[in-house]
Design a protein around this motif. Structure first.
Motif, short mmCIF file in Angstrom:
data_model
loop_
_atom_site.label_atom_id
_atom_site.label_comp_id
_atom_site.label_asym_id
_atom_site.label_seq_id
_atom_site.Cartn_x
_atom_site.Cartn_y
_atom_site.Cartn_z
N GLN A 181 0.81 -1.21 0.00
CA GLN A 181 0.00 0.00 0.00
C GLN A 181 0.85 1.27 0.00
O GLN A 181 0.31 2.37 -0.15
N ILE A 224 -1.81 2.02 -5.27
CA ILE A 224 -2.36 0.96 -4.41
C ILE A 224 -2.75 1.59 -3.07
O ILE A 224 -1.95 2.26 -2.44
N SER A 277 -8.37 -5.79 -12.04
CA SER A 277 -7.45 -4.70 -11.70
C SER A 277 -5.99 -5.09 -11.57
O SER A 277 -5.12 -4.34 -11.99
N SER A 278 -5.69 -6.22 -10.93
CA SER A 278 -4.29 -6.52 -10.68
C SER A 278 -4.08 -8.00 -10.44
O SER A 278 -5.03 -8.76 -10.21
N GLU A 324 0.29 8.62 -11.52
CA GLU A 324 1.16 8.12 -10.45
C GLU A 324 2.57 8.64 -10.68
O GLU A 324 3.08 8.61 -11.82
N ASN A 378 -6.93 -1.80 -2.83
CA ASN A 378 -7.53 -1.27 -4.05
C ASN A 378 -6.43 -0.80 -5.00
O ASN A 378 -5.50 -0.11 -4.59
N VAL A 379 -6.53 -1.21 -6.26
CA VAL A 379 -5.50 -0.90 -7.26
C VAL A 379 -6.12 -0.08 -8.37
O VAL A 379 -7.08 -0.50 -9.02
N ARG A 380 -5.61 1.13 -8.53
CA ARG A 380 -6.01 2.01 -9.62
C ARG A 380 -7.53 2.14 -9.74
O ARG A 380 -8.11 1.97 -10.80
N ASN A 411 -8.70 -8.01 -7.48
CA ASN A 411 -7.29 -8.40 -7.43
C ASN A 411 -7.18 -9.92 -7.35
O ASN A 411 -7.78 -10.55 -6.49
N ILE A 450 3.67 -7.59 -8.38
CA ILE A 450 2.29 -7.15 -8.57
C ILE A 450 2.18 -6.42 -9.90
O ILE A 450 3.00 -5.57 -10.24
N LYS A 461 -0.10 -3.99 -12.05
CA LYS A 461 -1.19 -3.01 -11.97
C LYS A 461 -1.76 -2.69 -13.35
O LYS A 461 -2.89 -2.19 -13.46
#
Length: 775
Positions: free
Chosen positions: A152, A157, A223-224, A611, A168-170, A177, A209, A211
């Motif tokens: 995180q 993230i 999402s991921s 980002e 939570n990703v993007r 996920n 990971i 993304k």
């Protein structure tokens, strides 16, 4: 005649050229840690004096083509001493290389096994590698090294709040996920309602990971992908390590069964809050119980240079008991059987069979009116992946997989003699999800690299009962009939094509421009009206009414190495276009509802953001600053008057800073700071009285926000020279910030006014101390 001679000459030239092209041989093998025998993922193999090279894959295997003859091969991996090997290759040759961990001087110490130019050289964007060694040195809540909490700190993230499971990703939901442990799916990766993750850092080898720009081999989530690999076990010598903390203790034993051929790993972790409650002088407190445990095991066997077998297992559980009110336990079990086979120096295959089970069990009221509530999910998966190394610049990956899915939505059975609870048995649900893919990876030259893939997915909902509604699928009001399907009969089916594309342009060794696109479908929905996943949330496979969700994501990125790549600047932007995302109606009833499709609606969504991060990767001081500017919105007909509204996890601003300072060989210090927008919530805008009750009038969905979240953590690590023990000290939430988890409204006592109350999970500084040992 002259023309014929010239033509023959040209043909001979072409044949000579083709023969010259064919005068190649293949060098392949594994790169391993010389002290443990563990395969090194992402190690670099270069032919000295040429531009030819290769990188080891997810299983530590590499393959490259060279001309017959004598060559000098250099192998390198961050955190290890580079090695140069002399090779005489007249035919296909296997070369297995073992690297020794580097003994860095203090001024150039590395705390990461991630190459400082990896982001520049890799094709994909939105990919993050997590350094296990760095993670162990960072501040911890109650001394627990936590993978989910650490990711995180990465850009893009986030989490909806303290003590919540999932991430939570993007701008995507926590259920979007795909979490894999040795390629087996983990449905709930949290302990103690989200305070800690199920991943024991002592048993983890590699974490990656994705993304954005998902490789074609992954599917099933929007999402991921969080891909976690367990250690394989030290094949050289017996190794014991562990730690004793305020919350839990852990122990890991690994070693050879047959040196350099068969190894094992056994790792366990258990909290002991229950021990302290039993010692309490308060009888009511002694009747409470709360603890969790994890158990990891793995066997790794090298049958030959071409064949390796792996068997890994994980079991984790949470146990909670509150007097005679209720008791519960929930957890995961996974098992993975994997076979790596090298058909020839150019063709590498991996066959995997996995079994994943998530469950929860609640017993209510341990008396005559007690009841028993059970629910579970079972996934059984078979997959075959292959990589064909055409030449040093071209690789073709292909494979397929199929997953049998069994869902037990829930059963409640009265167990007491006087229980007033009615028996409820939700029908089991079955599905099969399959996919096949092919991906082409091409390095055109030193500047341009492309990865293009395509994935075909097929989903079939099997067996069960399908209700028919009077006003059709959209309204779903009155049931007029139902259809029954046998166990293996198809109730509903969906399929689709998922294109995947990554392109990278590197004008030099310090700069990269990248673009990626991927489409993904998700055939299982987490149906929840809470702000974060909980152990008892409902996972629902798609059916005739709940269609699969779909997303298209486009991302662009800029990567720049500064000062010989000691610093790394990464800027990425993304846009996600959602279709058929599911959200619940106002006042929805989700538990034990056989007509769950009547309580949810589907619509569209969008998420977009920027980002930016800058990271210092070497020296006495290392660290990273990350900032994310983003939005995540939904539009569902029947919710919020059909207008766009903020998703539950929309957090426009998210800043994280962490740093690690190596003072000397004994002491290092670390800290991290996070600052983020509060999550949205729905606030009442009025109230009315009905039948003696005061009821709220709710405003627009998620139109308000809880207060801004911020927190500072610090840690110090002591590593005495010549000793096998070390100490970690720390404070979590140093300045005792009472961050709001949620805001609720209640009627003031002896007043007609309504007041807003902020609920905080943690409101004080929490110290920690852990003793770690290794021998």
């Amino acid at each position: 005649m002259k023309k014929i001679t010239i033509s023959l000459f040209m043909i001979l030239l072409n044949l000579s050229y083709l023969m010259g092209q064919q005068e190649k041989t293949t060098l392949s093998g594994y790169v391993r840690d010389g002290t443990s025998g563990e395969e090194l993922l992402g190690a670099t193999i270069m032919v000295i004096g040429s531009q030819k090279g290769a990188i080891t894959n997810l299983y530590g295997f590499y393959s490259l083509q060279i001309a017959p003859g004598s060559h000098r091969i250099q192998v390198s991996y961050m955190g290890y001493e580079s090695q140069v090997a002399e090779v005489i290759a007249e035919k296909a040759t296997f070369l297995h290389i073992e690297l020794k961990p580097a003994d860095y001087a203090l001024e150039t110490v590395e705390v990461s096994a991630i190459a400082k130019d990896e982001k520049i050289l890799e094709i994909g964007s939105g990919i993050e590698r997590v350094s296990i060694e760095q993670m162990k040195k960072m501040p911890k809540l109650l001394g627990e090294v936590d993978l989910i909490r650490n990711i995180q700190l990465l850009p893009g993230i986030s989490t909806v709040g303290e003590g919540t499971s999932g991430f939570n990703v993007r701008g995507g939901g926590a259920d979007e996920n795909l979490i894999l442990l040795d390629e087996a799916t983990v449905f709930n990766a949290a302990h103690v309602m989200g305070f800690f993750s199920v991943f024991n850092s002592d048993a983890i080898k590699d974490v990656k990971i994705y993304k954005g720009g998902l490789p074609a081999q992954y599917g099933g989530r929007l999402s991921s992908v969080l891909d976690v690999r367990q250690l394989e076990g030290n094949s050289k010598k017996l190794n014991v390590k562990g730690g004793i903390g305020l919350l839990s203790s852990r122990l890991t034993v690994e070693g050879p069964i047959q040196k350099d051929k068969t190894s094992f790993l056994v790792s366990g972790r258990r909290s002991y809050m229950d021990v302290f409650t039993r010692l309490s002088g308060d009888e009511e407190l002694r009747n409470n119980n709360l603890y969790f445990y994890d158990f990891n095991a793995k066997i790794n066997h090298k049958l030959s240079d071409k064949d390796r077998f792996f068997l890994s297992y994980y079991s984790g559980n949470d146990v909670m008991k509150l007097g005679d009110l209720f008791s519960s336990n929930w957890g995961n079990n996974t098992m993975t059987l994997r076979w790596n086979h090298v058909f020839n120096p150019k063709l590498f295959t991996n066959i995997t069979v996995t079994n994943s089970r998530y469950f929860y069990h609640i017993i209510g009221s341990h008396g005559p009116d007690s009841w028993d509530w059970k629910s579970s999910i079972l996934n059984q998966n078979f997959k075959a992946d292959a990589a064909y190394f055409v030449n040093p610049n071209r690789t073709i990956d292909f494979g397929f997989q199929t997953t049998m899915q069994d869902y037990l939505p829930g059963t409640i059975l009265p167990t007491g003699e006087e229980s007033a609870v009615n028996t409820i048995e939700m029908a089991k649900e079955y599905a099969i999800e399959s996919g096949a893919y092919v991906s082409w990876n091409e390095k055109f030259n030193d500047r341009w690299k492309v990865e293009a893939g395509i994935r075909y997915v097929d989903f079939r909902r099997l067996g069960g009962r399908q209700y028919l509604y009077q006003d059709g699928v959209k309204e779903r009001e009155a049931i007029i009939d139902s259809l029954s399907f046998s166990r293996y009969q198809t109730m509903a089916s969906y399929d689709g094509i998922e294109p995947r594309f990554n392109v990278s342009y590197t004008p030099n060794r310090t700069t990269a421009l990248k673009a990626s696109f991927h489409r993904a479908n998700q055939f299982v929905h987490l149906i929840s009206n809470t702000n974060s996943p909980s152990p008892i949330d409902v996972w629902k496979p798609s059916n005739a009414y709940l269609k699969p969700a779909q997303v298209d994501q486009l991302s662009l990125s800029f990567v720049r190495g500064i000062l010989n790549n000691s610093f790394e600047l990464v800027v990425e932007s993304y846009y996600k276009d959602y279709r058929r995302v599911v959200d619940f109606k106002d006042g929805a009833r989700l538990e034990f509802n056989e007509t769950l499709e009547t309580e949810v609606l589907d619509g569209i969504g969008r998420a977009y953001g920027l980002e930016a991060s800058i990271e210092k990767k070497e020296g006495r001081f290392t660290g990273r600053i990350s900032y994310t500017l983003s939005r995540s919105e939904r539009k569902v007909e029947g919710i919020n008057k059909g207008e766009w509204y903020r998703a539950n996890f929309d957090k426009p601003h998210d800043l994280s800073i962490y740093g690690l300072y190596k003072l000397n060989k004994k002491w290092d210090f670390s800290a991290n700071f996070v600052l983020a927008s509060g999550r949205p919530f729905t606030q009442p805008v009025g109230k009315y009285e009905w039948d003696g009750m005061v009821l709220p009038v709710m405003g627009d969905r998620n139109a308000h926000r809880i207060p801004v979240y911020h927190r500072l953590d610090i840690a110090a690590n002591l590593n005495p020279e010549g000793k096998r023990g070390s100490w970690s000290f720390g404070f979590y939430n140093v300045y005792a910030r009472r961050n709001a988890y949620s805001v609720f409204f209640r009627q003031q006592e002896n007043a007609a006014q309504t007041e807003a109350v902020r609920l905080s999970i943690l409101g004080s500084a929490i110290p920690s101390v852990t003793y770690n040992f290794k021998f």
